[in-house]
Write a protein that holds these residues in place. Structure first.
Motif, PDB file in Angstrom:
ATOM      1  N   GLU A   1       0.916  -1.079   0.185  1.00  0.00           N
ATOM      2  CA  GLU A   1      -0.275  -0.262   0.111  1.00  0.00           C
ATOM      3  C   GLU A   1       0.538   1.441   0.150  1.00  0.00           C
ATOM      4  N   LEU A   2       2.083   1.624   0.749  1.00  0.00           N
ATOM      5  CA  LEU A   2       3.003   2.166   1.079  1.00  0.00           C
ATOM      6  C   LEU A   2       3.646   2.603  -0.152  1.00  0.00           C
ATOM      7  N   GLY A   3       3.806   1.486  -0.722  1.00  0.00           N
ATOM      8  CA  GLY A   3       4.991   1.516  -1.941  1.00  0.00           C
ATOM      9  C   GLY A   3       4.218   1.647  -3.099  1.00  0.00           C
ATOM     10  N   THR A   4       2.646   1.807  -3.193  1.00  0.00           N
ATOM     11  CA  THR A   4       2.233   2.291  -4.792  1.00  0.00           C
ATOM     12  C   THR A   4       1.816   4.073  -3.928  1.00  0.00           C
ATOM     13  N   LEU A   5       1.491   4.180  -3.112  1.00  0.00           N
ATOM     14  CA  LEU A   5       1.203   5.395  -2.914  1.00  0.00           C
ATOM     15  C   LEU A   5       2.167   6.470  -2.735  1.00  0.00           C
ATOM     16  N   VAL A   6       3.438   5.610  -2.548  1.00  0.00           N
ATOM     17  CA  VAL A   6       4.708   6.698  -2.658  1.00  0.00           C
ATOM     18  C   VAL A   6       5.820   5.663  -3.366  1.00  0.00           C
ATOM     19  N   PRO A   7       5.950   6.308  -4.708  1.00  0.00           N
ATOM     20  CA  PRO A   7       6.684   4.930  -5.621  1.00  0.00           C
ATOM     21  C   PRO A   7       8.002   5.821  -5.273  1.00  0.00           C
ATOM     22  N   SER A   8       8.691   5.779  -5.059  1.00  0.00           N
ATOM     23  CA  SER A   8      10.161   5.918  -4.053  1.00  0.00           C
ATOM     24  C   SER A   8      11.272   4.924  -4.815  1.00  0.00           C
ATOM     25  N   ALA A   9      12.599   5.925  -4.899  1.00  0.00           N
ATOM     26  CA  ALA A   9      13.797   4.938  -5.142  1.00  0.00           C
ATOM     27  C   ALA A   9      14.343   4.648  -3.967  1.00  0.00           C
ATOM     28  N   GLY A  10      13.886   5.959  -2.337  1.00  0.00           N
ATOM     29  CA  GLY A  10      14.270   5.827  -1.156  1.00  0.00           C
ATOM     30  C   GLY A  10      12.883   5.021  -0.155  1.00  0.00           C
ATOM     31  N   GLY A  11      12.491   4.308  -0.494  1.00  0.00           N
ATOM     32  CA  GLY A  11      11.900   3.074  -0.243  1.00  0.00           C
ATOM     33  C   GLY A  11      10.956   3.259   0.918  1.00  0.00           C
ATOM     34  N   GLU A  12      11.364   2.427   2.415  1.00  0.00           N
ATOM     35  CA  GLU A  12      10.578   3.248   3.727  1.00  0.00           C
ATOM     36  C   GLU A  12      11.054   4.459   3.944  1.00  0.00           C
ATOM     37  N   TYR A  13      11.788   5.482   3.624  1.00  0.00           N
ATOM     38  CA  TYR A  13      12.302   6.531   4.586  1.00  0.00           C
ATOM     39  C   TYR A  13      10.491   7.926   3.725  1.00  0.00           C
ATOM     40  N   ALA A  14      11.018   7.340   2.442  1.00  0.00           N
ATOM     41  CA  ALA A  14      10.348   8.499   1.715  1.00  0.00           C
ATOM     42  C   ALA A  14       8.957   7.731   1.896  1.00  0.00           C
ATOM     43  N   MET A  15       8.436   6.787   2.087  1.00  0.00           N
ATOM     44  CA  MET A  15       6.721   5.930   2.781  1.00  0.00           C
ATOM     45  C   MET A  15       6.682   6.637   4.116  1.00  0.00           C
ATOM     46  N   VAL A  16       7.430   6.611   4.717  1.00  0.00           N
ATOM     47  CA  VAL A  16       7.341   7.213   6.360  1.00  0.00           C
ATOM     48  C   VAL A  16       7.160   8.446   6.435  1.00  0.00           C
ATOM     49  N   SER A  17       8.743   9.423   5.358  1.00  0.00           N
ATOM     50  CA  SER A  17       8.106  10.759   5.397  1.00  0.00           C
ATOM     51  C   SER A  17       6.933  11.533   4.912  1.00  0.00           C
ATOM     52  N   THR A  18       6.052  10.774   4.266  1.00  0.00           N
ATOM     53  CA  THR A  18       5.425  11.213   3.467  1.00  0.00           C
ATOM     54  C   THR A  18       3.881  10.980   4.819  1.00  0.00           C
ATOM     55  N   MET A  19       3.853  10.068   5.430  1.00  0.00           N
ATOM     56  CA  MET A  19       2.601  10.078   6.184  1.00  0.00           C
ATOM     57  C   MET A  19       2.637  10.467   7.641  1.00  0.00           C
ATOM     58  N   ALA A  20       4.005  10.256   8.087  1.00  0.00           N
ATOM     59  CA  ALA A  20       4.292  10.542   9.730  1.00  0.00           C
ATOM     60  C   ALA A  20       5.281  11.612  10.090  1.00  0.00           C
ATOM     61  N   GLY A  21       4.971  12.232   8.809  1.00  0.00           N
ATOM     62  CA  GLY A  21       6.458  13.522   9.221  1.00  0.00           C
ATOM     63  C   GLY A  21       7.993  13.324   9.269  1.00  0.00           C
ATOM     64  N   ARG A  22       8.894  13.948   9.100  1.00  0.00           N
ATOM     65  CA  ARG A  22      10.041  14.121   8.317  1.00  0.00           C
ATOM     66  C   ARG A  22      11.056  13.323   9.259  1.00  0.00           C
ATOM     67  N   LEU A  23      11.068  13.816  10.573  1.00  0.00           N
ATOM     68  CA  LEU A  23      11.388  13.548  11.517  1.00  0.00           C
ATOM     69  C   LEU A  23      11.999  11.876  11.443  1.00  0.00           C
ATOM     70  N   ALA A  24      10.170  11.279  11.375  1.00  0.00           N
ATOM     71  CA  ALA A  24      10.167  10.030  11.450  1.00  0.00           C
ATOM     72  C   ALA A  24      10.925   9.229   9.974  1.00  0.00           C
ATOM     73  N   GLY A  25      10.633   9.973   8.825  1.00  0.00           N
ATOM     74  CA  GLY A  25      11.371   9.834   8.391  1.00  0.00           C
ATOM     75  C   GLY A  25      12.115   9.133   7.439  1.00  0.00           C
ATOM     76  N   TRP A  26      13.485  10.749   8.479  1.00  0.00           N
ATOM     77  CA  TRP A  26      15.230  10.463   8.448  1.00  0.00           C
ATOM     78  C   TRP A  26      15.381   9.085   9.999  1.00  0.00           C
ATOM     79  N   LEU A  27      14.538   9.057  10.379  1.00  0.00           N
ATOM     80  CA  LEU A  27      15.151   7.889  11.620  1.00  0.00           C
ATOM     81  C   LEU A  27      14.743   6.837  10.934  1.00  0.00           C
ATOM     82  N   VAL A  28      14.136   6.765   9.627  1.00  0.00           N
ATOM     83  CA  VAL A  28      14.116   4.842   8.984  1.00  0.00           C
ATOM     84  C   VAL A  28      14.972   5.077   8.111  1.00  0.00           C
ATOM     85  N   PHE A  29      15.356   6.470   7.484  1.00  0.00           N
ATOM     86  CA  PHE A  29      16.279   6.451   6.536  1.00  0.00           C
ATOM     87  C   PHE A  29      17.567   5.241   7.359  1.00  0.00           C
TER      88      PHE A  29
END
Length: 476
Positions: free
Chosen positions: A87-115
């Motif tokens: 679901e997240l991969g089709t909403l946010v199809p980016s080479a960033g993978g997990e961090y792009a998906m989490v940043s979009t849905m949960a905010g940039r800090l959460a995405g940065w930690l996932v990265f």
């Protein structure tokens, strides 16, 4: 008629989600592979043969005849993980993978930690697997594990500089050999069966005195910490989403197809080994190579070992490909000072991010000389925490305009991500304190970098993007 989608970042989002209006790098990776190529690459990252011969023996040692049951339960839980990624991969199809998906849905800090967590994983896992090459080359060549691992990493780095379509075929050939090795084990195990289907639920493991000890339900639950990640490589599909044709459809197909195929390739031989082991002590010992030799001859055992060695090389190639895309995407999203961003975002003549590929592969060769227990521990904590944050992002994936965005949608939402969060939180609590402390310290440093460098430059740094060329399939 086919319309162009806007990036999902244009949807209403919390204040800390990256603003779409900020200028970002326009460079994108070339869409050159379909479901078959993506599945071959992703299956190669799962490395079913490597898992069967390296990870499964540890489970046999602690779970005995309950190993197949534990893997089956773990695979069912992995379905929940696959749903979140799809679901997240089709909403946010980016080479960033997990961090792009989490940043979009949960905010940039959460995405940065996932990265940061994903960066730890992508730097550590390839050399850990590569060091296993020496064990399976032993029948024909004696090598130091660290030296063999470093060689595999450098070879994988060179292969990662090639065109992705070429790598899909290279890894596809190696994958065939993996499947053949697993099939040989399965056929021989079933042909030399010493026990029947009832043994799969007999819940016995070899005891110290040569007898049988019971396997409790709590041991099975503890074993899920390993079983959950046996087929986890299906997440590679989201890293390739920028290079998959029609990602809105093909990401989910690739993720789910890979999970099903890899589970079959691993679980069927495990059942066969459980049936065919000469006794409970041999099964608990987990020496699959010795079992194959006993069922056939040394030549067949050598062939299987060489196939596993090739599977490890194959995994190294795919992981370097995957991991270089993470660095490429982070540079395009301006995670670093400008000179570093410029280097990591460079594309070579074959369309691959060549500087990012070298930045992943060369340090990976050096990590082959680091203590294995430490590498395993940090990887376990990082993967568990990363999956936990992905599940949280999946729980938030249907807010605001995301509720109506065109994407693959998982069934039984929100039960699936809630269940996954509970399971992964438990797994995280079972890790060693030293590994939790080390990984937590790295995350703390990353948070300081966010607070002191990225957040004050929120208009020019860490601008997570989705490629503009994503298109919806034609409507009815």
């Amino acid at each position: 008629m086919t319309d162009t989608l806007r990036p999902v970042e244009t949807a209403a989002a919390p204040p800390d989600v990256p603003a779409p209006a900020a200028p970002v790098e326009s460079r994108t990776l070339k869409r050159s592979i379909g479901v078959v190529g993506g599945t071959l690459l992703t299956l190669s990252c799962v490395t079913p043969a490597s898992t069967l011969f390296v990870v499964v023996p540890d489970l046999f040692g602690s779970l005995g005849t309950a190993t197949a049951l534990t893997i089956a339960i773990g695979s069912l839980l992995c379905v929940a993980v696959a749903f979140c990624y799809s679901e997240l991969g089709t909403l946010v199809p980016s080479a960033g993978g997990e961090y792009a998906m989490v940043s979009t849905m949960a905010g940039r800090l959460a995405g940065w930690l996932v990265f940061v967590l994903s960066l730890l994983v992508v730097m550590i896992v390839p050399p850990v697997i590569a060091m296993g090459t020496a064990d399976y080359l032993e029948p024909v060549l004696h090598l130091d594990p660290s030296l063999a691992g470093a060689g595999v990493m450098l070879l994988a780095t060179l292969a990662g500089l090639l065109d992705l379509r070429a790598n899909a075929w290279i890894t596809g050939v190696f994958l065939v050999l993996e499947v053949i090795a697993a099939a040989v084990v399965a056929v021989l195990g079933f042909a030399h069966a010493e026990r029947g289907p009832g043994s799969l639920v007999s819940m016995e493991v070899g005891g110290a005195g040569g007898g049988a000890d019971p396997v409790t339900a709590m041991l099975v639950v503890s074993g899920l910490a390993i079983a959950l990640f046996i087929t986890q490589g299906f997440s590679t599909a989201v890293y390739l989403s920028e290079e998959l044709e029609n990602p809105r459809r093909n990401v989910a197909r690739t993720v789910l197809a890979t999970l099903v195929i890899s589970t079959v390739i691993i679980l069927v031989p495990v059942v066969a080994i459980t049936f065919g082991a000469s006794d409970l002590a041999a099964l608990t010992g987990g020496d699959i190579g010795a079992m194959v030799t006993a069922w056939s001859n040394s030549a067949v055992g050598t062939f299987v070992s060489l196939c596993v060695a090739l599977a490890i090389v194959n995994a190294g190639i795919v992981m370097v490909i995957q991991n270089s895309r993470v660095l490429f995407a982070s540079a395009r999203d301006k995670a670093w000072p400008a000179p570093v961003n410029g280097l990591f975002a460079r594309l070579g003549r074959f369309g691959s991010p060549w500087v990012a590929t070298l930045a992943v592969g060369v340090p990976g060769a050096a990590l082959c000389y680091v203590n294995l227990d430490t590498l395993y521990g940090v990887t376990g904590v990082s993967v568990t925490a990363m999956y936990l944050l992905v599940a949280v992002a999946a729980l938030l994936s249907r807010r605001g305009a995301h509720r109506h965005a065109h994407a693959w949608r998982m069934p039984l939402w929100p039960v699936v991500p809630v269940l996954l969060i509970a399971v992964l939180a438990y797994v995280l609590t079972q890790q060693e304190a030293s590994h939790l402390l080390l990984t937590g310290s790295i995350a703390a440093v990353a948070t300081l970098y966010w607070a002191l460098y990225l957040r004050p430059r929120r208009d020019t740094r860490w601008l997570v993007t989705v490629p503009q060329d994503v298109r919806e399939p034609a409507g009815p």
